[in-house]
Write an enzyme that holds these catalytic residues in place. Structure first.
Site, PDB file in Angstrom:
ATOM      1  N   CYS A 130       0.745  -1.217   0.011  1.00 31.50           N
ATOM      2  CA  CYS A 130      -0.098   0.085   0.145  1.00 31.50           C
ATOM      3  C   CYS A 130       0.845   1.328  -0.050  1.00 31.50           C
ATOM      4  CB  CYS A 130      -0.848   0.103   1.062  1.00 31.50           C
ATOM      5  SG  CYS A 130      -0.395  -0.587   2.716  1.00 31.50           S
ATOM      6  N   HIS A 242      -2.815   6.541   4.333  1.00 33.92           N
ATOM      7  CA  HIS A 242      -1.290   6.201   4.609  1.00 33.92           C
ATOM      8  C   HIS A 242      -0.866   7.728   3.979  1.00 33.92           C
ATOM      9  CE1 HIS A 242      -1.595   2.348   5.791  1.00 33.92           C
ATOM     10  NE2 HIS A 242      -0.789   1.697   4.705  1.00 33.92           N
TER      11      HIS A 242
HETATM   12  N1  LIG Z   1      -4.866  -3.580   4.414  1.00 32.48           N
HETATM   13  C1  LIG Z   1      -4.083  -2.705   3.433  1.00 32.48           C
HETATM   14  O1  LIG Z   1      -3.999  -1.445   3.292  1.00 32.48           O
HETATM   15  C2  LIG Z   1      -3.386  -3.732   2.374  1.00 32.48           C
HETATM   16  C3  LIG Z   1      -2.776  -3.093   1.118  1.00 32.48           C
HETATM   17  C4  LIG Z   1      -2.010  -3.931   0.354  1.00 32.48           C
HETATM   18  C5  LIG Z   1      -2.172  -5.135   0.609  1.00 32.48           C
HETATM   19  N2  LIG Z   1      -2.744  -5.953   1.600  1.00 32.48           N
HETATM   20  C6  LIG Z   1      -2.862  -7.421   1.666  1.00 32.48           C
HETATM   21  O2  LIG Z   1      -4.250  -7.831   1.453  1.00 32.48           O
HETATM   22  C7  LIG Z   1      -4.286  -9.113   2.226  1.00 32.48           C
HETATM   23  C8  LIG Z   1      -5.512  -8.863   3.206  1.00 32.48           C
HETATM   24  O3  LIG Z   1      -5.460  -7.775   3.866  1.00 32.48           O
HETATM   25  P1  LIG Z   1      -6.533  -7.420   4.742  1.00 32.48           P
HETATM   26  O4  LIG Z   1      -6.202  -6.094   5.263  1.00 32.48           O
HETATM   27  O5  LIG Z   1      -7.858  -7.318   4.020  1.00 32.48           O
HETATM   28  O6  LIG Z   1      -6.672  -8.473   5.943  1.00 32.48           O
HETATM   29  P2  LIG Z   1      -7.963  -8.819   6.951  1.00 32.48           P
HETATM   30  O7  LIG Z   1      -8.807  -7.626   6.961  1.00 32.48           O
HETATM   31  O8  LIG Z   1      -7.271  -9.408   8.228  1.00 32.48           O
HETATM   32  O9  LIG Z   1      -8.844  -9.917   6.124  1.00 32.48           O
HETATM   33  C9  LIG Z   1      -8.274 -11.238   5.662  1.00 32.48           C
HETATM   34  C10 LIG Z   1      -9.089 -11.765   4.861  1.00 32.48           C
HETATM   35  O10 LIG Z   1      -8.563 -13.057   4.373  1.00 32.48           O
HETATM   36  C11 LIG Z   1      -9.326 -14.245   4.635  1.00 32.48           C
HETATM   37  N3  LIG Z   1      -8.393 -15.296   4.791  1.00 32.48           N
HETATM   38  C12 LIG Z   1      -7.445 -15.504   5.710  1.00 32.48           C
HETATM   39  N4  LIG Z   1      -6.817 -16.638   5.669  1.00 32.48           N
HETATM   40  C13 LIG Z   1      -7.323 -17.314   4.624  1.00 32.48           C
HETATM   41  C14 LIG Z   1      -7.404 -19.012   4.101  1.00 32.48           C
HETATM   42  N5  LIG Z   1      -6.650 -19.578   4.342  1.00 32.48           N
HETATM   43  N6  LIG Z   1      -8.352 -19.237   3.073  1.00 32.48           N
HETATM   44  C15 LIG Z   1      -9.297 -18.197   2.577  1.00 32.48           C
HETATM   45  N7  LIG Z   1      -9.400 -16.982   3.203  1.00 32.48           N
HETATM   46  C16 LIG Z   1      -8.484 -16.514   4.109  1.00 32.48           C
HETATM   47  C17 LIG Z   1     -10.092 -13.742   5.849  1.00 32.48           C
HETATM   48  O11 LIG Z   1     -11.019 -14.822   6.057  1.00 32.48           O
HETATM   49  P3  LIG Z   1     -12.078 -14.976   7.320  1.00 32.48           P
HETATM   50  O12 LIG Z   1     -12.611 -13.872   7.750  1.00 32.48           O
HETATM   51  O13 LIG Z   1     -12.657 -16.101   6.993  1.00 32.48           O
HETATM   52  O14 LIG Z   1     -10.687 -15.378   8.278  1.00 32.48           O
HETATM   53  C18 LIG Z   1     -10.533 -12.364   5.269  1.00 32.48           C
HETATM   54  O15 LIG Z   1     -11.424 -12.475   4.672  1.00 32.48           O
HETATM   55  C19 LIG Z   1      -3.091  -9.033   2.970  1.00 32.48           C
HETATM   56  O16 LIG Z   1      -2.151 -10.011   2.175  1.00 32.48           O
HETATM   57  C20 LIG Z   1      -2.238  -7.703   3.198  1.00 32.48           C
HETATM   58  O17 LIG Z   1      -0.983  -7.873   3.100  1.00 32.48           O
HETATM   59  C21 LIG Z   1      -3.247  -5.297   2.523  1.00 32.48           C
END
Ligand SMILES: NC(=O)c1ccc[n+]([C@@H]2O[C@H](COP(=O)([O-])OP(=O)(O)OC[C@H]3O[C@@H](n4cnc5c(N)ncnc54)[C@H](OP(=O)(O)O)[C@@H]3O)[C@@H](O)[C@H]2O)c1
Length: 344
Positions: A130, A242
């Protein structure tokens, strides 16, 4: 003809934003499927004015799905993205699992859309971190104008960048401080409420953190390997958005006025820069918006050909979900999806 799109991680911060953005932009999808872990199976998530029932990733068949927007973390992506890609479905992955793989394009459409053609090697396209996404949107037009030699960046990153549990931690800690309750530290290494933490992701041998290293590696991969960059990544008690303080040294002179004009014309950038109280953008105003906002453009007189500026964007949108949807739009607009089926 519309497309079939799967959103993996649909119950998370980024996945929910992806569903909103697909609906907002009237993405040409005939069907959108919400996927997450088995824990969330059957849960409702909203998609425009519809409600989708979440399905479990590990029982879903991707063979007739065209695009998978993946945001379920690095481990799930390492396990699932290659399998999904081998079924002819293009994975646009938000994790860091494939960003540094030379067979996987790392794309910010405003910066290096043409590099997308390399995706057929694995049918995976990576979305940057991000903090890098918003930075390269701002750096690209300036690099074209005066060739960047070196960048010094300090970030002020919101807690939503660490997922939904991290947002809950800031909320709960803040409430506990006001009610004299116990301040529980779980997700972060120190208390985040009314504090700042100069540590995001793991420490590396040279003393930098992985988050800082990512900004270096990703800027080089997308923009120019010759650019030198040093970063300090800091978590701040902001929910969404950010911010970055950026100092850039160029090979050729570039005045603040010229930089302002160039940035005003650049795709994805909005300049808000009045040299008066409030004449700049803060994360509060950037949350929910698509643009990368630039303010405080001024000369950095400590180096030859130096500029400093302030850069703010919604990390869940340009930093993740919006960029992923824009990549999907490039695939469609350039008629590249049939290549995915041939490559499978
Ligand atoms: N947040 C940001 O600003 C940002 C920016 C760039 C990239 N990212 C990347 O995007 C990804 C997600 O981030 P987030 O902030 O959305 O995280 P989050 O709010 O913690 O959500 C994680 C999601 O992934 C699902 N999940 C986790 N393990 C799984 C599995 N084994 N199989 C299927 N689904 C699974 C979870 O489902 P459940 O609810 O069922 O657990 C939930 O829907 C990460 O890789 C992060 O590094 C985030």
């Amino acid at each position: 003809m519309g497309y079939k799109v799967a959103v993996v991680g649909a119950t998370g911060n980024v996945g929910r934003e992806m569903l909103d953005i697909l609906a907002e932009r009237a993405f040409p999808a005939d069907e959108v499927v919400a996927l997450a872990s088995r824990r969330s199976q059957g849960q409702d998530v909203s998609f425009g004015d519809k409600i989708l029932k979440v399905k479990a990733l590990d029982t879903y068949d991707f063979s007739d799905t065209d695009i998978c927007l993946m945001s379920a973390g690095g481990e799930a992506s390492k396990e699932w993205s290659p399998r999904i890609g081998s079924q002819g479905c293009v994975v646009i992955d938000n994790s860091s699992a494939f960003r540094y793989d030379s067979d996987v394009p790392l794309i910010v459409p405003e910066v290096n859309a043409d590099a997308i053609t390399g995706f057929t090697k694995k049918n995976i396209i990576a979305n940057p971190n991000c903090s890098t996404a918003q930075l390269v949107v701002a750096l690209k037009p300036l690099h074209e104008a005066a060739t960047i030699k070196r960048v010094v960046v300090s970030t002020y990153q919101s807690v939503s960048g660490a997922g939904k549990d991290a947002m809950d931690e800031l909320f709960n800690q803040t409430r506990s401080v006001f009610t004299a309750g116990e301040v529980k530290v779980e997700k972060f290494s120190k208390r985040i409420a009314f504090n700042v933490i100069p540590h995001i992701d793991v420490f590396m041998e040279d003393g930098y953190t992985k988050e800082e290293w990512k900004m270096v590696a990703e800027t080089k991969k997308m923009l120019d390997p010759k650019i030198k960059l040093t970063a300090t990544a800091v978590r701040v008690p902001v929910f969404i958005g950010h911010s970055e303080s950026v100092n850039v040294e160029f090979e050729r002179p570039l005045s603040p006025e010229q930089a302002t004009e160039i940035l005003r014309a650049a795709p994805g950038v909005l300049v808000v820069d009045k040299r008066e109280p409030g004449g700049y953008i803060t994360p509060h105003e950037a949350a929910g918006e698509d643009a990368t906002y630039i303010s405080r453009i001024r000369e950095d007189a400590t180096v030859e050909n130096g500029l400093a500026f302030w850069c703010v964007s919604d990390n869940l949108r340009k930093g993740a979900a919006l960029n992923a949807v824009q990549i999907a739009e490039v695939l469609i607009n350039r008629k590249l999806l049939n290549k995915a089926k041939q490559a499978a």
